[in-house]
Each structure stands twice: as structure tokens, then as C-alpha cells.
Design an enzyme around this catalytic site. Structure first.
Site, mmCIF file in Angstrom:
data_model
loop_
_atom_site.group_PDB
_atom_site.id
_atom_site.type_symbol
_atom_site.label_atom_id
_atom_site.label_comp_id
_atom_site.label_asym_id
_atom_site.label_seq_id
_atom_site.Cartn_x
_atom_site.Cartn_y
_atom_site.Cartn_z
ATOM 1 N N CYS A 54 39.420 62.139 5.765
ATOM 2 C CA CYS A 54 39.062 61.670 4.320
ATOM 3 C C CYS A 54 39.998 60.797 3.873
ATOM 4 C CB CYS A 54 39.002 62.974 3.381
ATOM 5 S SG CYS A 54 40.290 64.176 3.527
ATOM 6 N N GLY A 194 36.429 72.911 3.036
ATOM 7 C CA GLY A 194 35.927 73.963 2.349
ATOM 8 C C GLY A 194 36.513 75.150 2.879
#
Length: 413
Positions: A54, A194
Site C-alpha cells: 500500500c 484487515g
């Protein structure tokens, strides 16, 4: 070993100059990585490692010109060469080596000391190897970076305290939301970020109202099982959002999955978008009750932990310097391997010619004995040369030139 006309490059972009949107344009999922590696193989690139997280997308590989790698990256992502040039970096040879060490050791992470990148580097090297795209240089470099990372973890406190994007998000929630343990929390997406966020939520908020939703329900059930949480179906997303106080989005979709149209809310809602590319459309803030925070904002949260970590940068850099020196010393030995082999070849030619002459002259000539003695002498002579070249690294180039002249090796090399 790389061809003489190629150099080792690191090309890429990171959170330092490229915002989340631009990083999203250059993001590579697994299938795109596979396609890029296959393409590189057909283009004759001999070694290539892809990193896409990311926070950064990078290619480390051999090319005659960095444009070959830039072109490959743009061909397999939404990004354009123009966009790349605006925010990118290109490192060559020693600088490229230094950059990989810095990235792998957490010194270049968005949150200092975040070591999650090292597992990405390992996985990328394995993927490249399976495509036949990891030469001895690439493999040795990756292993050296892994060693540096392990030593920094064990010998310094650069990664002390749980600080990562997932932890920063939980810290943000705890600072912003009162009575956190009584709020409803919905986590959408159970990939790596997550899962880590989920673990941090359970550990730090003492909240038992956490619900998970993932496109693939099995993955959500797997995570929920560990922490005894509730799992709902993907098609219940809209309904679950309407009941929640905090929505954390950590999906890997290429386009936003959460937008204004699916928000049917009657109370304040805090949304944290931990996805790259962004998975929450900014139009959600048209709702007066919605607050939206992206991971780039979270990463700016510096705390005492991060300040404390900075003290350990010099120690980490010292470890990197030691292991880099070892790697460079190994690289230098590669320089003279062809010369040593050529000397051996030359001496073997002389030996064979001499043995032939003796064989013709002397019918009782003991060939096995002569072969053994001369081979041992050749080995000892070449060992002497190798030892000299290893020890005298400052003048290795001059020594190589002299050896080539004495043995007339130019044609052989």
C-alpha cells in the site's frame, strides 16, 4: 551473472512523493505481478523482483536502461510514464543495493521500523525464482537484506512497541471515540491489514461488538474464529453499515466499494479507509454525520514510540553497513572469477601440450602420476592468484589487467 551491458536498477515510487491515488495507479495485484514477470522473461530480462504494497511499488532488476523496467511497470498498471516521472526514483548499482537494504530494514517505511515489508520481499523473490528470474546476484542480495532485517530486529529496538498502519488506525479510533468498548465496529476486508487491524482492535479496545464482512466469507470466518467475532455475508454490507459506529475498510478492490449511495445512516459514522487504491469514495462525506480518514492521514500520527525508535537508527545503519560490505566483497570476487578460470584453462593447455610431448618421448611415462602432480600444482597456482585478488581489493582492477597481459588472456575472456 549479469551481462556487461546491464546494470542493477531499483525503480519505483512510494508514499514520500506519491499520494494514495497515484500509488493506486501503479499498484500490482498477484495476477498482474505474474503477467509482468512473464513479459520480462520474454523481453530477455534475467533477474527481476517486484514489490507492491500500500505504500510503495518497486522493481529491482537488471536492464541496459531503466526505461525497460519503467515501461514494464506502466504496461501492467494503470500508471503512465508521465505520472511515474513526476513522483518516481531511479537508483543504479550501489545506490539500488542501499535502497533495498533501507526498505527491507524498516528505515524507509511510512512508519519507522515497520517490518511487514520483509515478508513481501521474501515472497517476491520466491515468485521471481519460480519464473527463472532470480540470478545469483538477486538471490544473494535478498538473503543479505533478510539477514540485516533479522539482526536489526534482535539487536536494536527499532521496531519496539506495536506501531504499524493497523495499530495507528486503532490508536486513532481510541483517541477519537469515547466509550469505544460499547460501540459497534464493522471491519470490511480481511486481508493482511484487515487481519492485523482486527487483532489490534480485539487487544486494545476490549470491544465484543466487532463484525467482519469479506467478499469471500470463508476468509472472514477464519479470522473471526480466532477472536470469536461475528461474520455477516457480503450482501448484508449496506444493512450492517447502517447499524455501525465505526467502519474500517481494508479491501483490495481496484475501485471504491463504499460510496454515498449505500450509506443509509441516522447516526455519526467514522470511516477509516486502509485500502490502496482507496476503497471509499470521498462523496460519503456529503453526509453531515460521516467522518472519513485515510491511511495516509493515520501514518502522520507520530507518538512517543516513534520518537524513541529514532534513537536506534544509527545502530540499524551500522548493521546494514556491515552486511552491505560483505555483499559488495562477494560482488568483487565475481569480477575475477572469469580471470581465474581463464588462467586455469591456460595452464591446463600448457600441461596437456607438455604431457603429450613426454608421452611421445618416453614409452614408460607414468601418465596418472604426472596428471596428479601437475593438476595439484595448477590448483595451487590459481589459489595463489585468487587469494591475492581477494586480499588486495584496492588494486584488483590493475592486478586483473596485469594477469591478463602476462597470460595473454584477452581472447579467452
Amino acid at each position: 551473472m549479469q551481462h556487461l551491458s546491464t546494470h542493477f536498477y531499483a525503480i519505483g515510487l512510494s508514499y514520500k512523493k506519491a499520494d494514495a491515488e497515484i500509488r493506486g495507479h501503479f499498484s500490482l495485484d498477484d495476477s498482474r505481478k505474474e503477467a509482468l514477470l512473464s513479459h520480462a522473461k520474454t523481453n530477455g530480462i534475467e533477474s527481476l523482483i517486484i514489490i507492491s504494497t500500500c505504500n510503495r511499488t518497486e522493481l529491482y532488476g537488471f536492464a541496459e536502461h531503466p526505461y525497460q523496467l519503467i515501461h514494464l511497470l506502466c504496461e501492467h498498471t494503470k500508471g503512465t510514464v508521465e505520472e511515474f516521472q513526476e513522483v518516481a526514483y531511479i537508483y543504479k548499482n550501489r545506490e539500488a543495493i542501499a535502497h533495498m537494504f533501507k526498505v527491507g530494514s524498516g528505515l524507509d517505511s511510512q512508519i519507522l521500523g515497520d517490518f511487514e515489508i520483509i515478508s513481501q520481499i521474501k515472497a517476491s523473490a520466491r515468485r521471481s525464482k519460480s519464473h527463472g528470474l532470480l540470478n545469483s546476484y538477486g538471490e544473494r542480495l535478498v538473503n543479505s537484506v533478510i539477514r540485516a532485517s533479522k539482526r536489526i530486529k534482535t539487536e536494536t529496538e527499532l521496531s519496539s512497541g506495536a506501531t504499524s498502519v493497523s495499530f495507528a488506525s486503532v490508536q486513532y479510533i481510541m483517541n477519537k471515540v469515547e466509550n469505544i468498548s460499547e460501540k459497534n465496529i464493522l471491519l470490511f476486508g480481511t486481508g493482511k491489514i484487515g487481519r492485523n487491524t482486527c487483532e489490534n482492535l480485539v487487544k486494545h479496545t476490549k470491544n465484543s461488538h466487532i463484525t467482519l464482512i469479506n467478499r469471500t466469507k470463508d476468509k472472514a470466518l477464519e479470522v473471526a474464529g480466532k477472536f470469536n467475532l461475528i461474520v455477516k455475508d457480503f450482501d448484508e454490507l449496506e444493512e450492517e453499515i447502517s447499524k455501525t459506529d465505526i467502519l474500517i475498510v481494508a479491501t483490495g478492490a481496484l475501485n471504491p466499494t463504499v460510496h454515498k449511495a449505500i450509506l443509509n445512516i441516522s447516526r455519526p459514522l467514522l470511516i477509516l479507509d486502509l485500502s490502496i487504491p482507496k476503497n471509499v469514495n470521498t462523496n460519503v462525506t456529503d453526509h453531515a454525520d460521516v467522518s472519513l480518514v485515510h491511511m495516509d492521514d493515520l501514518a502522520k500520527i507520530t507518538d512517543d514510540t516513534l520518537e524513541k525508535r529514532k534513537e536506534f537508527i544509527p545502530a540499524a545503519e551500522q548493521i546494514i553497513a556491515e552486511i552491505t560490505d560483505e555483499f559488495v566483497a562477494w560482488l568483487d570476487t565475481l569480477k575475477f572469477v572469469p580471470t581465474i578460470q581463464a588462467i586455469k584453462h591456460k595452464l591446463n593447455d600448457l600441461k596437456n601440450s607438455e604431457l603429450n610431448t613426454l608421452r611421445k618421448k618416453n614409452p614408460d611415462f607414468n601418465e596418472d602420476q604426472a596428471e596428479l602432480v601437475t593438476s595439484n600444482i595448477i590448483q595451487k597456482i590459481t589459489n595463489q592468484f585468487a587469494h591475492h585478488l581477494k586480499e588486495d581489493s584496492n588494486t584488483v582492477d590493475e592486478s586483473l589487467e596485469l594477469i591478463k597481459k602476462i597470460f595473454q588472456l584477452e581472447e579467452s575472456l
